[in-house]
Every structure is written in structure tokens, then in C-alpha cells.
Design an enzyme around this catalytic site. Sequence first.
Site, mmCIF file in Angstrom:
data_model
loop_
_atom_site.group_PDB
_atom_site.id
_atom_site.type_symbol
_atom_site.label_atom_id
_atom_site.label_comp_id
_atom_site.label_asym_id
_atom_site.label_seq_id
_atom_site.Cartn_x
_atom_site.Cartn_y
_atom_site.Cartn_z
ATOM 1 N N VAL A 14 47.733 39.286 39.912
ATOM 2 C CA VAL A 14 46.306 38.945 39.942
ATOM 3 C C VAL A 14 46.100 37.474 40.313
ATOM 4 C CG1 VAL A 14 44.167 38.962 38.603
ATOM 5 C CG2 VAL A 14 45.856 40.751 38.238
ATOM 6 N N ASP A 201 46.112 51.470 26.646
ATOM 7 C CA ASP A 201 45.424 50.610 27.611
ATOM 8 C C ASP A 201 43.961 51.072 27.759
ATOM 9 O OD1 ASP A 201 45.655 48.701 30.130
ATOM 10 O OD2 ASP A 201 44.744 50.551 30.856
ATOM 11 N N LYS A 205 40.218 49.179 26.719
ATOM 12 C CA LYS A 205 39.078 49.034 27.634
ATOM 13 C C LYS A 205 37.823 49.714 27.053
ATOM 14 C CE LYS A 205 42.214 48.689 31.558
ATOM 15 N NZ LYS A 205 43.002 49.453 32.528
HETATM 16 P P1 NAP Z 1 52.051 39.476 36.198
HETATM 17 O O1 NAP Z 1 52.184 39.910 37.602
HETATM 18 O O2 NAP Z 1 53.126 39.842 35.234
HETATM 19 O O3 NAP Z 1 51.902 37.879 36.202
HETATM 20 C C1 NAP Z 1 51.935 37.104 35.038
HETATM 21 C C2 NAP Z 1 51.984 35.630 35.458
HETATM 22 O O4 NAP Z 1 51.882 34.831 34.300
HETATM 23 C C3 NAP Z 1 53.283 35.222 36.166
HETATM 24 O O5 NAP Z 1 52.979 34.318 37.188
HETATM 25 C C4 NAP Z 1 54.093 34.516 35.071
HETATM 26 O O6 NAP Z 1 54.892 33.456 35.577
HETATM 27 C C5 NAP Z 1 52.973 33.930 34.208
HETATM 28 N N1 NAP Z 1 53.318 33.858 32.797
HETATM 29 C C6 NAP Z 1 53.456 34.898 31.927
HETATM 30 N N2 NAP Z 1 53.732 34.436 30.699
HETATM 31 C C7 NAP Z 1 53.778 33.088 30.787
HETATM 32 C C8 NAP Z 1 54.018 32.041 29.846
HETATM 33 N N3 NAP Z 1 54.270 32.283 28.558
HETATM 34 N N4 NAP Z 1 53.994 30.758 30.291
HETATM 35 C C9 NAP Z 1 53.741 30.482 31.590
HETATM 36 N N5 NAP Z 1 53.475 31.440 32.524
HETATM 37 C C10 NAP Z 1 53.503 32.720 32.119
HETATM 38 O O7 NAP Z 1 50.681 39.990 35.561
HETATM 39 P P2 NAP Z 1 49.393 40.544 36.347
HETATM 40 O O8 NAP Z 1 49.631 41.958 36.739
HETATM 41 O O9 NAP Z 1 48.963 39.567 37.353
HETATM 42 O O10 NAP Z 1 48.316 40.637 35.148
HETATM 43 C C11 NAP Z 1 47.737 39.483 34.607
HETATM 44 C C12 NAP Z 1 46.592 39.866 33.662
HETATM 45 O O11 NAP Z 1 45.603 40.588 34.381
HETATM 46 C C13 NAP Z 1 46.985 40.774 32.486
HETATM 47 O O12 NAP Z 1 46.198 40.426 31.369
HETATM 48 C C14 NAP Z 1 46.612 42.160 32.986
HETATM 49 O O13 NAP Z 1 46.342 43.069 31.934
HETATM 50 C C15 NAP Z 1 45.357 41.833 33.751
HETATM 51 N N6 NAP Z 1 45.021 42.832 34.778
HETATM 52 C C16 NAP Z 1 45.938 43.151 35.713
HETATM 53 C C17 NAP Z 1 45.615 44.042 36.693
HETATM 54 C C18 NAP Z 1 46.598 44.411 37.778
HETATM 55 O O14 NAP Z 1 46.248 45.139 38.679
HETATM 56 N N7 NAP Z 1 47.820 43.886 37.758
HETATM 57 C C19 NAP Z 1 44.333 44.629 36.710
HETATM 58 C C20 NAP Z 1 43.397 44.266 35.737
HETATM 59 C C21 NAP Z 1 43.748 43.344 34.769
HETATM 60 P P3 NAP Z 1 56.094 33.695 36.637
HETATM 61 O O15 NAP Z 1 55.419 34.109 37.917
HETATM 62 O O16 NAP Z 1 56.806 32.412 36.762
HETATM 63 O O17 NAP Z 1 56.916 34.794 36.033
HETATM 64 N N1 HSE Z 2 47.896 49.501 33.733
HETATM 65 C C1 HSE Z 2 46.536 49.459 34.123
HETATM 66 C C2 HSE Z 2 46.175 50.758 34.864
HETATM 67 C C3 HSE Z 2 46.279 48.244 35.022
HETATM 68 O O1 HSE Z 2 47.065 51.558 35.203
HETATM 69 O O2 HSE Z 2 45.002 51.005 35.102
HETATM 70 C C4 HSE Z 2 44.862 47.788 35.010
HETATM 71 O O3 HSE Z 2 44.418 47.367 33.761
#
Ligand code: NAP
Ligand code: HSE
Length: 428
Positions: A14, A201, A205
Site C-alpha cells: 500500500v 478480517d 471491518k
Molecule cells: P506490507 O506489504 O507488509 O508492508 C508493510 C510495510 O511496513 C513494509 O514496508 C515494512 O518495511 C514496514 N514495516 C512493518 N513493520 C515495521 C516496523 N515495525 N518498523 C518499520 N517498518 C515496518 O503491508 P501492506 O499490504 O502494504 O498493508 C499495510 C496496511 O494496509 C495494513 O494495515 C493492511 O491491513 C492495510 N491494507 C492493506 C491492503 C492491501 O491490499 N495490501 C488493503 C487494505 C488495507 P519493509 O518494507 O522494510 O519490510
Molecule cells: N486480506 C484482506 C482481503 C486485504 O483479502 O480482503 C484487505 O483488507
Amino acid sequence: MKPIKVGLLGLGTVGTGVVRIVEGHQEDLVRQIGTGVEISRILVNDVTKNRTIAIRPEQLTENVEDILTDPEIDVIVEVMGGLDPTKDYVMRALANGKHIVTANKDLMALCGTEILAQAQAYKRDILYEASVAGGIPIIRTLTEGFSSDRILKIMGIVNGTTNYILSKMSREGAVYAEALREAQELGYAEADPTSDVEGLDAARKMTILSRLGFHVNVELADVSVRGISRVTREDIAYGKTLGYEVKLLGIAERTEEGVSVSVEPTMVRLSHPLASVSGVFNAVYVFGESVGETMFYGPGAGELPTATSIVADLVAVAKNLRLDVNGGQLPPSYQEKRLRTPEQIVSKYFLLLHVADKAGVLARITQIFADHEVSLESVFQHPNAASPHAEIIIITHNAVKAGMQQVLADFERLDVVHEIRSVYRVEG
Ligand code: NAP
Ligand code: HSE
């Protein structure tokens, strides 16, 4: 006017999307805000990791203090995920005078009350559109678009992973384990998919949506949750024959008696718009006393759809900054929480039973329904040459949940019922 300065916590899926949209749509952002948006610093776990976008090395940091205490940073976008240390960072950022935009449903569902109070105390903005249904602006719809109405029911397909799995089982006749493996290979499901497939999850929501829709401080523990790990191909095939699609539905209802919120695999009638939402897509159906039926559909996750909602929140904060009205939200005013009891929750049910194939069995089964005042809409017996049992499918009329629970308890004790194979709520 100087640009709005943003500190980004996280540069994963994200966070990368946020950088792309802020850079790619800069001209349109300036037209709306009257000034530029600049991503000053980005917190990551590992600054040496290869990134898929060009980032100046001095933008990255592994030290959160570089962002939390930088007086130049106006807004912090939290896309790290999780509760620890994220909650601490968000609470401290608010205390340091930063506005917050977050995509974190875990944080908002479990600690939302505390975080909103902190934002109120320090007169800061906190926006979290991306935390529910990624690219669908459902939070703004509930809080602004429908602020005039009295919302009575919210039903959501709010987890893309489980909708992908159920769609694949339905369209291709795949078994659950095979569909889950493919969801993992495509990057939809996590390596540990428990939170998605067991409904947690979606429950987080639905907690957020029911608070906003009903003005009641619903907590995660108030949501009754059942995931999809026991849904079978057989259930899906029988459902289809009778005109239903199995969907993992979040169902939040408000009546005079109170509210109820559940997440459970549900038989949705094919004519209902939620039945045609397939693959990783999300949809939220909202029924308002005045507006009637509405539905909002779109991508529930993914880099750019999720980042679209985050940058929209950033624009809202930036406009407030320009007008000098940040932190101007009223505190949430919740009404007393009354949870509906099983005696107050009413719906139709689908049952698949394996029973002894002999005279009088159907009479004994239907008598139990009558004993608990559950009326039947239809009863089917499927011949199955490969099975020593008779397979009976029953669809009830609207029935009280407590009555259905008693029916099921009696079936457990009835010798001619060999197995209660499946029970689903029916919607549509
Ligand atoms: P992700 O790909 O796992 O990315 C997490 C990022 O945070 C990485 O850049 C990681 O660093 C950094 N990070 C994690 N823990 C850390 C810490 N303790 N200190 C410093 N940096 C840290 O996660 P994501 O999928 O982007 O999701 C992020 C958020 O958005 C979550 O809350 C998720 O529920 C929400 N979300 C995601 C989606 C989706 O489609 N993915 C949709 C809706 C909401 P590094 O890169 O160095 O590892
Ligand atoms: N794990 C979640 C899903 C990502 O499958 O919809 C978005 O919150």
C-alpha cells in the site's frame, strides 16, 4: 504556500501505491488543495531492501523518531499494519501534533475508541477510509452520504481472499484446499490465511462499519464469527441448484430491540446483487429507512485501489490544513449498546442433513421443526446412489435464531439424523 509534508510509515504494497499516486497525480492534487503534497520521510524495517519504485536513499529511515519528531511533517500515513508498535506510534504522532491517515482495520477495530479520543484531545484529524473495502469509499458514504438517513442493515462482502476462494469453488467446482492454495499463489491470501478464512478480517471491518452506521460502540467481541473453512463443494452445488450462491457475508442489523453483527458463510439468493460479486471484489449493501436499497462495489484491496482511498483522505486533511479547521470533528456520540439476543434475530436457514432412509423419518424431522415453531419453505430429498443415507435439504421460512438452535440441538439427539452436514443463514 508551502507543500503539505507527509511522513509515511511503511513502504510495502500500500505504501508503494501511495507514493505512486502522490507522484503521478500531483497536478490534480495541487488543483484541489492549492499546494503540492510531498512525501518527506518513509519508515521501513530494512532500508537496504530493493524497492519497486525509485526512492531517494535519504527519504528512507529505520528510526521512527525521524518522522514523529520532525516539526516539518504535517501528516503521517500509517501503512505498516498490526497493533504493536503501530498503536504507540499513532498515539505519539497525534500527541506531537501530526494528523493521521491509516489503512489499518486491526488498529481501528480494536483501539479505535482510544485513538479517536486522542485525536480529539489534540485537535488532530484521523481518517481511515482504506481500512474497510480498500478502494470503495464506504466510510465516507456512511458518515457523510447517509448522515441524513437511519441505516437499518449493512451486508458486506468485505474480504477479497474468501470471496476469491468461494467464487473458484462455485465456478470451477474446486475443493476448498485447492482454491486456498491458488489464492496464496496469487498473493491474495497471507502465508498464514487464518485471519481471512476464519472471518476475523471481515469481523474487524464489520465492527468499524456498524459503529459508523448505527452510532453504537460495537466491539469485536460483539460480532459472532464463522469462517469458510468448512464450506464444501457439495454445499455450493446444492445451493446453486436451489438458486443460491454461498458468500462470506458480514451482516449488521439494527431494530428497535438493538443491534446484531455477524460474519458467516451465507446462502445468497442469485437475484440479490451481492450474489454476483465474484473473485477478489468487495461490495457493501446498505439499507436505509429512507433511501432503501443501495450497493457499493469495487476492489477491496491491492496497491493502487487501497492507495486511492488513502490519498483521498490525505486531500481531506490537506484541505482542512488550508482552511485551518483540522480536528474539527465532533466526538462520536454513541447511543446505549443493546445487543439483540437469539430470540430477537430472525432469518431464513438452509440445512443439509444425512438421515436414515426409512419410513417415518421425514415426519419425525418435521415434527421437531413444528415443536420449535420453525416453519418450512421447502424440503428436498436428493437420491444419492453412492450414499447409505438419504440427503435432505430444508429451507425454512423466517425463523427465530433461538428456535433454530433448539431444532439443531434436538437433531443431535435424534437417532435417525446421522449428521447435520451444513447449516447456513439465507439472505435475499
Ligand atoms: P506490507 O506489504 O507488509 O508492508 C508493510 C510495510 O511496513 C513494509 O514496508 C515494512 O518495511 C514496514 N514495516 C512493518 N513493520 C515495521 C516496523 N515495525 N518498523 C518499520 N517498518 C515496518 O503491508 P501492506 O499490504 O502494504 O498493508 C499495510 C496496511 O494496509 C495494513 O494495515 C493492511 O491491513 C492495510 N491494507 C492493506 C491492503 C492491501 O491490499 N495490501 C488493503 C487494505 C488495507 P519493509 O518494507 O522494510 O519490510
Ligand atoms: N486480506 C484482506 C482481503 C486485504 O483479502 O480482503 C484487505 O483488507
